[in-house]
Design an enzyme around this catalytic site. Structure first.
Site, PDB file in Angstrom:
ATOM      1  N   CYS A   1      68.841 -11.841  48.911  1.00  0.00           N
ATOM      2  CA  CYS A   1      69.518 -12.680  49.908  1.00  0.00           C
ATOM      3  C   CYS A   1      69.651 -11.954  51.253  1.00  0.00           C
ATOM      4  O   CYS A   1      70.347 -10.940  51.350  1.00  0.00           O
ATOM      5  CB  CYS A   1      70.890 -13.064  49.354  1.00  0.00           C
ATOM      6  SG  CYS A   1      72.029 -13.789  50.535  1.00  0.00           S
TER       7      CYS A   1
ATOM      8  N   CYS B   1      73.202 -11.776  52.669  1.00  0.00           N
ATOM      9  CA  CYS B   1      73.980 -10.830  51.856  1.00  0.00           C
ATOM     10  C   CYS B   1      73.749  -9.401  52.342  1.00  0.00           C
ATOM     11  O   CYS B   1      74.685  -8.600  52.423  1.00  0.00           O
ATOM     12  CB  CYS B   1      73.587 -10.935  50.382  1.00  0.00           C
ATOM     13  SG  CYS B   1      73.884 -12.548  49.637  1.00  0.00           S
TER      14      CYS B   1
END
Length: 105
Positions: free
Chosen positions: A30, A33
């Protein structure tokens, strides 16, 4: 440094914990993230002894993520005495994370 949680220790470290706990629900693939990972690590260091900061890989603990209604990542959930007190979805600034931590102490 933010400790990594697993399905085996989530209950003990989060839902049975006293005080403030921040859990960063993330995935290694991600991009957003990764963008906030440094800020989460800084919070873990700055608030050591005041709050616990953990990371949970949603790919390794899908049941926990789903059980907490995590539909997008990153999702950061603050818990106080085992109960959710605040939720942040998406990448936010370090200042926003610090403000949220202060609100939840």
């Amino acid at each position: 440094m933010a400790e990594h949680l697993t399905a085996d220790n989530f209950k003990e470290k989060v839902t049975e914990a006293k005080g403030t706990v921040l859990v960063d629900f993330f995935a290694t693939w991600c991009g957003p993230c990764k963008m906030i990972a440094g800020a989460v690590e800084q919070l873990a260091t700055e608030y050591e002894g005041k709050a616990a900061v953990y990371k949970l890989d949603v790919d390794e603990a899908q049941d926990i993520a789903m059980g907490h209604g995590v539909m997008s990542i990153p999702t950061l959930i603050f818990f106080r005495d085992g109960k959710e007190s605040e939720r942040i979805v998406g990448a936010v600034s370090r200042a926003e994370l610090t403000d949220a931590m202060e609100r939840n102490l």
